[in-house]
Design a protein around this motif. Structure first.
Motif, short mmCIF file in Angstrom:
data_model
loop_
_atom_site.label_atom_id
_atom_site.label_comp_id
_atom_site.label_asym_id
_atom_site.label_seq_id
_atom_site.Cartn_x
_atom_site.Cartn_y
_atom_site.Cartn_z
N ALA A 118 36.10 51.39 53.17
CA ALA A 118 36.92 52.54 52.77
C ALA A 118 37.23 52.50 51.28
CB ALA A 118 38.21 52.56 53.58
N GLU A 119 37.36 51.30 50.74
CA GLU A 119 37.69 51.14 49.32
C GLU A 119 36.47 51.27 48.41
OE1 GLU A 119 39.52 47.30 49.07
OE2 GLU A 119 41.03 47.79 50.60
N HIS A 120 35.30 50.87 48.90
CA HIS A 120 34.12 50.75 48.02
C HIS A 120 32.92 51.56 48.48
CE1 HIS A 120 35.94 47.48 45.63
NE2 HIS A 120 36.51 47.14 46.77
N GLY A 121 33.06 52.32 49.55
CA GLY A 121 31.94 53.12 50.04
C GLY A 121 31.19 52.43 51.16
N SER A 122 31.02 51.13 51.04
CA SER A 122 30.41 50.32 52.09
C SER A 122 30.71 48.87 51.77
CB SER A 122 28.90 50.52 52.17
OG SER A 122 28.25 49.96 51.04
N PHE A 123 30.64 48.03 52.79
CA PHE A 123 30.84 46.60 52.56
C PHE A 123 29.73 46.06 51.66
CE2 PHE A 123 31.11 42.07 53.54
CZ PHE A 123 32.49 41.87 53.66
N GLY A 124 28.52 46.56 51.88
CA GLY A 124 27.39 46.11 51.07
C GLY A 124 27.54 46.43 49.60
N ALA A 125 28.12 47.57 49.29
CA ALA A 125 28.34 47.92 47.88
C ALA A 125 29.30 46.93 47.23
CB ALA A 125 28.89 49.35 47.78
N TRP A 126 30.32 46.54 47.97
CA TRP A 126 31.30 45.56 47.46
C TRP A 126 30.63 44.23 47.17
CZ3 TRP A 126 34.20 41.49 50.31
CH2 TRP A 126 35.31 41.01 49.59
N ILE A 127 29.81 43.75 48.12
CA ILE A 127 29.11 42.49 47.94
C ILE A 127 28.12 42.59 46.79
CG2 ILE A 127 27.48 40.88 48.99
CD1 ILE A 127 30.25 40.54 50.14
N ALA A 128 27.33 43.65 46.77
CA ALA A 128 26.29 43.80 45.76
C ALA A 128 26.85 43.89 44.35
CB ALA A 128 25.45 45.04 46.06
N ASP A 129 27.97 44.57 44.19
CA ASP A 129 28.51 44.83 42.86
C ASP A 129 29.39 43.71 42.31
OD1 ASP A 129 27.21 47.25 42.88
OD2 ASP A 129 28.97 48.42 43.49
N TRP A 130 29.74 42.75 43.15
CA TRP A 130 30.62 41.68 42.67
C TRP A 130 29.86 40.83 41.64
CZ3 TRP A 130 35.72 41.07 44.37
CH2 TRP A 130 36.41 40.01 43.76
N PRO A 131 30.43 40.61 40.45
CA PRO A 131 29.72 39.87 39.41
C PRO A 131 29.57 38.38 39.75
CG PRO A 131 31.97 40.34 38.71
CD PRO A 131 31.76 41.08 40.00
N VAL A 132 28.37 37.87 39.56
CA VAL A 132 28.12 36.47 39.92
C VAL A 132 28.81 35.51 38.98
CG1 VAL A 132 25.97 36.96 41.12
CG2 VAL A 132 25.92 36.39 38.68
N ASP A 133 29.22 35.98 37.79
CA ASP A 133 29.94 35.07 36.90
C ASP A 133 31.39 34.84 37.34
OD1 ASP A 133 31.07 37.51 36.18
OD2 ASP A 133 30.50 37.38 34.06
N ASP A 134 31.78 35.48 38.45
CA ASP A 134 33.07 35.24 39.09
C ASP A 134 32.86 35.12 40.60
OD1 ASP A 134 35.86 34.98 39.53
OD2 ASP A 134 36.04 37.14 39.84
N ILE A 135 31.81 34.40 40.99
CA ILE A 135 31.49 34.35 42.42
C ILE A 135 32.58 33.62 43.19
CG2 ILE A 135 30.16 32.18 42.50
CD1 ILE A 135 29.28 35.57 44.16
N THR A 136 33.29 32.68 42.56
CA THR A 136 34.39 32.02 43.26
C THR A 136 35.52 33.00 43.56
OG1 THR A 136 35.37 31.24 41.18
CG2 THR A 136 33.85 29.74 42.30
N GLY A 137 35.63 34.04 42.75
CA GLY A 137 36.61 35.08 43.05
C GLY A 137 36.27 35.82 44.33
N LEU A 138 34.97 36.00 44.59
CA LEU A 138 34.55 36.63 45.84
C LEU A 138 34.83 35.70 47.01
CD1 LEU A 138 33.31 38.96 47.36
CD2 LEU A 138 31.03 38.11 46.72
N TRP A 139 34.61 34.39 46.82
CA TRP A 139 34.99 33.43 47.88
C TRP A 139 36.46 33.61 48.25
CZ3 TRP A 139 33.30 28.00 45.70
CH2 TRP A 139 31.92 28.00 45.44
N THR A 140 37.30 33.71 47.22
CA THR A 140 38.74 33.82 47.43
C THR A 140 39.09 35.08 48.22
OG1 THR A 140 39.23 32.56 45.42
CG2 THR A 140 40.99 33.96 46.28
N GLN A 141 38.46 36.20 47.86
CA GLN A 141 38.74 37.45 48.55
C GLN A 141 38.27 37.42 50.00
OE1 GLN A 141 40.51 40.28 47.49
NE2 GLN A 141 41.12 38.69 46.03
N LEU A 142 37.11 36.81 50.24
CA LEU A 142 36.62 36.68 51.61
C LEU A 142 37.57 35.85 52.46
CD1 LEU A 142 32.83 36.14 50.86
CD2 LEU A 142 33.79 38.04 52.19
#
Length: 223
Positions: A118-142
């Motif tokens: 609902a926030e990003h259009g799709s879950f895949g868009a959220w995953i795809a667009d997350w910058p890899v130079d902050d991949i630990t930030g994505l770990w935290t959000q998950l």
């Protein structure tokens, strides 16, 4: 911290040639591929990661068709409506891995997937667009927004999906300790930031994805 040139040279010596090294290295999926994966497939993969934790992967994988059946193909709009009573009834299904906490995580993660979509259009868009130079930030959000995705589950999930990430396995942590980057498993925000910075530096020096750097680093540990 040693530079990428040392890491590359070490792995060349270990594998004998550039061709042999390159043949071993993992490849991340493209952003387009990650974006194209449907929300039900993301929920299936999240759930598979949750059930694999602490169990033999082949055992879980063999049972997964039954999970696909009882969870309606992981269609998020259906799974999110499953009641506690419905989940408890699944504990009687011998085809499944009957772990109540993990079974309960599926509807909760269905809501998580729907919220992100609902926030990003799709879950895949959220995953795809997350910058890899902050991949630990994505770990935290998950870990924060999902259920049972703490510890190594978040990076291992991303590796399963093909999202570029490093994974702090025992060998990778041992190598990071040897490089003086951390002195223990990076669980604090400070240690995760230190490791992220190191990988970002190697990435800038080499142009290689994080998953390849992680794999190479693991192979600097002698057994």
């Amino acid at each position: 911290m040693r530079d990428y040139a040392w890491l590359h040279e070490y792995c060349l010596n270990r594998f004998g040639s550039a061709a042999k090294l390159e043949a071993q290295l993992p490849q991340p999926e493209s952003a387009a591929t990650l974006r194209a994966l449907s929300d039900d497939r993301y929920l299936s993969m999240i759930s598979l990661r949750v059930f694999r934790a602490g169990l033999k992967h082949s055992l879980v994988d063999a049972k997964w068709p039954a999970f696909e059946e009882v969870f309606f193909g992981f269609a998020t709009e259906k799974v999110v409506l499953m009641s506690a009573e419905h989940i408890e009834r699944l504990m009687q299904d011998a085809r499944l891995i009957r772990h109540l906490g993990k079974l309960k995580s599926v509807p909760r993660n269905a809501q998580f997937v729907r919220d992100i979509a609902a926030e990003h259009g799709s879950f895949g868009a959220w995953i795809a667009d997350w910058p890899v130079d902050d991949i630990t930030g994505l770990w935290t959000q998950l870990a924060k927004r999902g259920t049972q995705l703490g510890g190594l589950s978040a990076p291992r999930l991303l590796r399963m999906l093909g999202k570029d990430t490093f994974v702090p396995t025992n060998d990778v942590v041992a190598a990071l300790k040897a490089q003086g980057i951390v002195d223990k498993v990076p669980s604090s925000l400070r240690d995760k930031a230190a490791v992220q910075t190191a990988f970002n530096t190697w990435h800038a020096e080499s142009g290689r994805p994080l998953c390849q750097l992680s794999w190479m680093l693991a192979h600097t540990v002698n057994h």
